[in-house]
Design a protein around this motif. Structure first.
Motif, PDB file in Angstrom:
ATOM      1  N   GLY A  84      45.788  27.716  37.901  1.00 45.26           N
ATOM      2  CA  GLY A  84      44.624  28.275  38.584  1.00 45.26           C
ATOM      3  C   GLY A  84      44.994  28.959  39.877  1.00 45.26           C
ATOM      4  O   GLY A  84      44.434  30.016  40.221  1.00 45.26           O
ATOM      5  N   TYR A  85      45.936  28.367  40.599  1.00 45.42           N
ATOM      6  CA  TYR A  85      46.394  28.983  41.849  1.00 45.42           C
ATOM      7  C   TYR A  85      47.068  30.321  41.566  1.00 45.42           C
ATOM      8  O   TYR A  85      46.776  31.337  42.220  1.00 45.42           O
ATOM      9  CB  TYR A  85      47.351  28.044  42.580  1.00 45.42           C
ATOM     10  N   ALA A  86      47.970  30.340  40.573  1.00 43.21           N
ATOM     11  CA  ALA A  86      48.646  31.586  40.221  1.00 43.21           C
ATOM     12  C   ALA A  86      47.632  32.638  39.772  1.00 43.21           C
ATOM     13  O   ALA A  86      47.741  33.825  40.137  1.00 43.21           O
ATOM     14  CB  ALA A  86      49.678  31.330  39.122  1.00 43.21           C
ATOM     15  N   SER A  87      46.643  32.239  38.998  1.00 40.77           N
ATOM     16  CA  SER A  87      45.626  33.179  38.529  1.00 40.77           C
ATOM     17  C   SER A  87      44.796  33.726  39.683  1.00 40.77           C
ATOM     18  O   SER A  87      44.390  34.891  39.679  1.00 40.77           O
ATOM     19  CB  SER A  87      44.701  32.494  37.513  1.00 40.77           C
ATOM     20  N   ALA A  88      44.547  32.896  40.679  1.00 42.68           N
ATOM     21  CA  ALA A  88      43.711  33.310  41.804  1.00 42.68           C
ATOM     22  C   ALA A  88      44.415  34.298  42.721  1.00 42.68           C
ATOM     23  O   ALA A  88      43.752  35.098  43.397  1.00 42.68           O
ATOM     24  CB  ALA A  88      43.269  32.086  42.599  1.00 42.68           C
ATOM     25  N   ILE A  89      45.752  34.261  42.767  1.00 44.33           N
ATOM     26  CA  ILE A  89      46.459  35.170  43.670  1.00 44.33           C
ATOM     27  C   ILE A  89      46.949  36.427  42.959  1.00 44.33           C
ATOM     28  O   ILE A  89      47.317  37.404  43.624  1.00 44.33           O
ATOM     29  CB  ILE A  89      47.630  34.467  44.376  1.00 44.33           C
ATOM     30  N   ALA A  90      46.962  36.432  41.630  1.00 39.54           N
ATOM     31  CA  ALA A  90      47.360  37.632  40.894  1.00 39.54           C
ATOM     32  C   ALA A  90      46.203  38.630  40.910  1.00 39.54           C
ATOM     33  O   ALA A  90      45.083  38.286  40.542  1.00 39.54           O
ATOM     34  CB  ALA A  90      47.722  37.273  39.453  1.00 39.54           C
ATOM     35  N   HIS A  91      46.468  39.856  41.325  1.00 42.40           N
ATOM     36  CA  HIS A  91      45.421  40.886  41.399  1.00 42.40           C
ATOM     37  C   HIS A  91      44.227  40.425  42.231  1.00 42.40           C
ATOM     38  O   HIS A  91      43.092  40.829  41.982  1.00 42.40           O
ATOM     39  CB  HIS A  91      44.943  41.281  39.998  1.00 42.40           C
ATOM     40  N   ARG A  92      44.459  39.532  43.179  1.00 37.59           N
ATOM     41  CA  ARG A  92      43.391  38.909  43.979  1.00 37.59           C
ATOM     42  C   ARG A  92      42.415  38.118  43.109  1.00 37.59           C
ATOM     43  O   ARG A  92      41.277  37.870  43.504  1.00 37.59           O
ATOM     44  CB  ARG A  92      42.635  39.953  44.812  1.00 37.59           C
ATOM     45  N   GLY A  93      42.862  37.756  41.914  1.00 40.36           N
ATOM     46  CA  GLY A  93      42.052  36.887  41.077  1.00 40.36           C
ATOM     47  C   GLY A  93      41.806  37.430  39.690  1.00 40.36           C
ATOM     48  O   GLY A  93      41.078  38.412  39.534  1.00 40.36           O
ATOM     49  N   VAL A  94      42.436  36.808  38.677  1.00 46.06           N
ATOM     50  CA  VAL A  94      42.104  37.109  37.286  1.00 46.06           C
ATOM     51  C   VAL A  94      41.266  35.955  36.745  1.00 46.06           C
ATOM     52  O   VAL A  94      41.298  34.847  37.277  1.00 46.06           O
ATOM     53  CB  VAL A  94      43.366  37.331  36.419  1.00 46.06           C
ATOM     54  N   LYS A  95      40.541  36.216  35.716  1.00 45.85           N
ATOM     55  CA  LYS A  95      39.609  35.213  35.209  1.00 45.85           C
ATOM     56  C   LYS A  95      40.358  34.052  34.554  1.00 45.85           C
ATOM     57  O   LYS A  95      41.404  34.246  33.944  1.00 45.85           O
ATOM     58  CB  LYS A  95      38.633  35.857  34.237  1.00 45.85           C
ATOM     59  N   LEU A  96      39.777  32.878  34.703  1.00 46.49           N
ATOM     60  CA  LEU A  96      40.428  31.646  34.264  1.00 46.49           C
ATOM     61  C   LEU A  96      39.461  30.808  33.440  1.00 46.49           C
ATOM     62  O   LEU A  96      38.302  30.626  33.813  1.00 46.49           O
ATOM     63  CB  LEU A  96      40.885  30.835  35.480  1.00 46.49           C
TER      64      LEU A  96
END
Length: 387
Positions: free
Chosen positions: A129-141
């Motif tokens: 979730g942390y990695a997803s939140a910082i990629a592209h300023r947030g990808v959907k999870l």
């Protein structure tokens, strides 16, 4: 020329849902596909799966199941890649796992209209979730938690985090998932310690919010220990419901204040996890932390000895080891340093949640360290005598 300040305010509406199912990746179960369809109903959405190795070991056909499932719904789902990473708290302790998720997001061109699907225990879901939140300023999870603790607590909130500087959750984000899907089939293969550990979070919310719920846990302590699935279903559902209600109704979903009632028992738990090099499960450490703060609350005169002993007896009956891992004065002092570290983590005024009765939270802003040491000693004596 005097320029006046430009002020602006705005609000952002968040909505996400917790869904319950069995056999989430069985081809005749449309729930997962339907969940994605609610975002983009007329096109296939790219999906990147991050899966806990412990789950793959227990369910060796899961990777094939996922690909087969996506192939069964080609108009809605586009499988890009599934990566398998070691779960547990160690997944949050180094950059390797984060980099693997970020690399997968990059390599598969996962954009802000694609999904990362995190499947596993609470630590892996936290990290992904942390990695997803910082990629592209947030990808959907989408989170698919597979342990009791992740289904009733870790995966149902809005936080993501990893550990650094020997401090738990030092790096993190507030980023609500698109959805959480609890599949009860995954619980059937849990080790006994993982089955039990997650119940600590249910005890936590019951003690600070709902006396009737604690009574249910107390009345069903042996059933919980003996893996009664119907009882566990209710414990998970009720705990998750109370957790999510606190986020939406508590007035502080992103924790800008100093009071964190859902961190009851956690100041000591976080420190004990680190002190044991994370050999303690998070739930096991939380159980010890709750037991310590309940004992301290009794020594402060906030609760009766009968209530303290009842709470500890329920936890022991379920199967928790409440003995604190302290064998020297130096280790006791190190654990006490967790109070200051907890204040730094919270920010602002030190606020430790205790209870003044079963179901009644009580915040304090100072800790009497001498009395806390007495509580440590009293808890260890009680645990050894009654185990």
């Amino acid at each position: 020329m005097q320029l006046s300040a430009i002020k602006q305010s705005f609000s952002v509406h968040y909505e996400y849902q917790l869904l319950f199912t069995q056999g989430v990746f069985h081809s005749d179960n449309p729930l997962f596909s339907d969940t994605i369809a609610k975002y983009r109903p007329k096109e296939a959405v790219k999906l990147f799966f991050v899966i806990d190795k412990g789950l793959v070991d227990a369910h060796p056909h899961i990777l094939k199941q996922i690909k087969t499932y996506c192939a069964a719904y080609p108009n809605q789902l586009k499988h890009t890649q599934s990566i398998v990473l070691k779960g547990g708290e160690q997944s949050k302790n180094s950059t390797e796992a984060i980099e693997a998720v970020l690399k997968g997001i990059n390599d598969n061109a996962i954009c802000r209209h694609s999904f990362v699907i995190a499947i596993g225990g609470g630590a892996l879901i936290d990290m992904a979730g942390y990695a997803s939140a910082i990629a592209h300023r947030g990808v959907k999870l989408i989170r698919i938690p597979t342990t009791v603790l992740s289904q009733n607590d870790a995966a149902v909130g809005v936080k993501n985090s990893v550990n650094i500087f020997n401090k738990k959750n030092f790096l993190g984000t507030f980023a609500p998932p698109f959805a959480i899907i609890n599949d009860s089939d995954f619980l059937t293969t849990l080790e006994q310690r993982d089955w039990i550990a997650g119940v600590a979070e249910a005890i936590k919310v019951a003690l600070i919010k709902d006396k009737d719920f604690f009574t249910y846990i107390s009345d069903n302590a042996l059933a919980i220990k003996n893996r009664d699935m119907e009882v566990m279903h209710y414990v998970i559902y009720k705990c998750a419901e109370m957790h999510m209600h606190h986020i939406s109704q508590g007035g502080d979903p992103f924790e800008s204040g100093s009071s964190r009632p859902l961190d009851f028992g956690h100041w000591a738990a976080h420190k004990m996890e680190y002190m044991t090099n994370y050999s303690l499960r998070h739930g096991e450490a939380v159980a010890k932390g709750i037991a310590l703060d309940v004992t301290y609350a009794h020594l402060l005169g906030l609760i009766t000895e009968a209530d303290m002993e009842h709470i500890l007896d329920v936890m022991l009956t379920i199967g928790f080891d409440l003995t604190l891992p302290l064998s020297s004065t130096a280790e006791t002092d190190e654990l006490l340093r967790g109070i200051q570290e907890f204040r730094e983590h919270l920010g602002g005024e030190l606020t430790i949640t205790l209870i003044s009765g079963i179901g009644i939270k009580h915040d304090v802003h100072t800790i009497n360290k001498a009395l806390m040491i007495q509580a440590m000693e009293k808890l260890n004596r009680f645990s050894k005598v009654n185990s």
